[in-house]
Write an enzyme that holds these catalytic residues in place. Structure first.
Site, PDB file in Angstrom:
ATOM      1  CG  HIS A  19      -1.811  -1.064   1.478  1.00 16.00           C
ATOM      2  ND1 HIS A  19      -1.815  -1.845   2.617  1.00 16.00           N
ATOM      3  CD2 HIS A  19      -2.800  -1.538   0.691  1.00 16.00           C
ATOM      4  CE1 HIS A  19      -2.776  -2.747   2.527  1.00 16.00           C
ATOM      5  NE2 HIS A  19      -3.390  -2.588   1.366  1.00 16.00           N
ATOM      6  CE  LYS A  43     -10.904  -7.138   2.532  1.00 14.36           C
ATOM      7  NZ  LYS A  43      -9.744  -6.366   2.120  1.00 14.36           N
ATOM      8  NE  ARG A  92      -2.854  -7.705  -4.039  1.00 15.79           N
ATOM      9  CZ  ARG A  92      -3.556  -8.033  -2.982  1.00 15.79           C
ATOM     10  NH1 ARG A  92      -2.952  -8.229  -1.841  1.00 15.79           N
ATOM     11  NH2 ARG A  92      -4.851  -8.196  -3.039  1.00 15.79           N
ATOM     12  CB  SER A 130      -3.939  -6.558   5.058  1.00 14.40           C
ATOM     13  OG  SER A 130      -3.619  -5.336   4.465  1.00 14.40           O
TER      14      SER A 130
HETATM   15  O1  PNS Z   1      -8.654  -2.893   0.698  1.00 13.72           O
HETATM   16  P1  PNS Z   1     -10.010  -3.314   0.185  1.00 13.72           P
HETATM   17  O2  PNS Z   1     -10.798  -4.039   1.259  1.00 13.72           O
HETATM   18  O3  PNS Z   1      -9.945  -4.085  -1.095  1.00 13.72           O
HETATM   19  O4  PNS Z   1     -10.786  -1.931  -0.154  1.00 13.72           O
HETATM   20  C1  PNS Z   1     -12.108  -1.956  -0.623  1.00 13.72           C
HETATM   21  C2  PNS Z   1     -12.749  -0.581  -0.363  1.00 13.72           C
HETATM   22  C3  PNS Z   1     -12.756  -0.284   1.129  1.00 13.72           C
HETATM   23  C4  PNS Z   1     -11.964   0.480  -1.117  1.00 13.72           C
HETATM   24  C5  PNS Z   1     -14.197  -0.662  -0.930  1.00 13.72           C
HETATM   25  O5  PNS Z   1     -14.919  -1.662  -0.265  1.00 13.72           O
HETATM   26  C6  PNS Z   1     -14.926   0.684  -0.812  1.00 13.72           C
HETATM   27  O6  PNS Z   1     -14.752   1.536  -1.645  1.00 13.72           O
HETATM   28  N1  PNS Z   1     -15.722   0.845   0.276  1.00 13.72           N
HETATM   29  C7  PNS Z   1     -16.455   2.067   0.517  1.00 13.72           C
HETATM   30  C8  PNS Z   1     -17.959   1.869   0.269  1.00 13.72           C
HETATM   31  C9  PNS Z   1     -18.253   1.939  -1.216  1.00 13.72           C
HETATM   32  O7  PNS Z   1     -18.076   2.949  -1.865  1.00 13.72           O
HETATM   33  N2  PNS Z   1     -18.674   0.780  -1.762  1.00 13.72           N
HETATM   34  C10 PNS Z   1     -18.920   0.638  -3.177  1.00 13.72           C
HETATM   35  C11 PNS Z   1     -17.610   0.361  -3.909  1.00 13.72           C
HETATM   36  S1  PNS Z   1     -17.926  -0.079  -5.519  1.00 13.72           S
END
Ligand code: PNS
Length: 166
Positions: A19, A43, A92, A130
């Site tokens: 990250h 998660k 990745r 992570s």
């Molecule tokens: O590190 P991650 O878990 O892959 O990140 C995913 C994250 C947190 C960026 C994604 O779940 C997100 O954008 N969450 C915020 C809520 C939202 O906008 N959801 C719709 C995304 S299409």
């Protein structure tokens, strides 16, 4: 002159060298980068939003054009509220692609003014995640090559605490 603003979203549970590499590269490309510690409904987090924010802050004290904050709403709305024109994500392996592609298209639908840009991860971070870091720490493995020294003990302490409450 217009300020270019990008957001780097993620769970960061915890932040890793993978990250941090993406954040630093984004900081070189945009006037301002906001690292958004967001929530992924799928998660169960090991660290609280505040802890995730604090760990990132500890890792990048010298990046002057980077801000870090937690946000619990839709990323597309956050981008609109902060005049961000780009969402920066690290890719990745190909296995990331489908999920990231789906999110990029959804965010574009929700906020047509924001583009998702993918940065290919550095080869040494290709298989870093992570969840791997947490698994290794839970089995007393050495996580030094995956996370900066300044947050290593925070991670170990939380994993030990979780193991003791099982
Ligand atoms: O590190 P991650 O878990 O892959 O990140 C995913 C994250 C947190 C960026 C994604 O779940 C997100 O954008 N969450 C915020 C809520 C939202 O906008 N959801 C719709 C995304 S299409």
């Amino acid at each position: 002159m217009k300020t270019s603003i990008a957001i780097c979203p993620g769970s960061f549970d915890p932040v890793t060298y993978g990250h941090l590499d993406i954040i630093e590269r984004a900081a070189n490309m945009f006037d301002k980068v906001i690292v958004v510690v967001a929530d992924n409904a799928a998660k169960n987090y090991c660290f609280t939003p505040k802890e995730r924010v604090e760990m990132i802050k500890k890792c990048i004290p010298n990046l002057k054009n980077v801000e870090i904050e937690h946000y619990s709403g839709l990323l597309a709305d956050y981008a609109a509220q902060h005049n961000a024109t780009a969402i920066i994500k690290g890719l990745r392996a190909m296995s990331d692609f489908e999920y990231e592609f789906q999110m990029a298209l959804t965010n574009k639908k929700l906020n047509p003014n924001v583009e998702t840009l993918f940065l290919t991860t550095a080869t040494q971070n290709m298989y870093l995640s992570s969840s791997m870091v947490k698994q290794i720490a839970a089995m007393n493995g050495d996580i030094s090559s995956f996370v900066p020294e300044v947050i290593k003990q925070d991670i170990i302490d939380r994993i030990v605490q979780k193991n003791n409450t099982k």
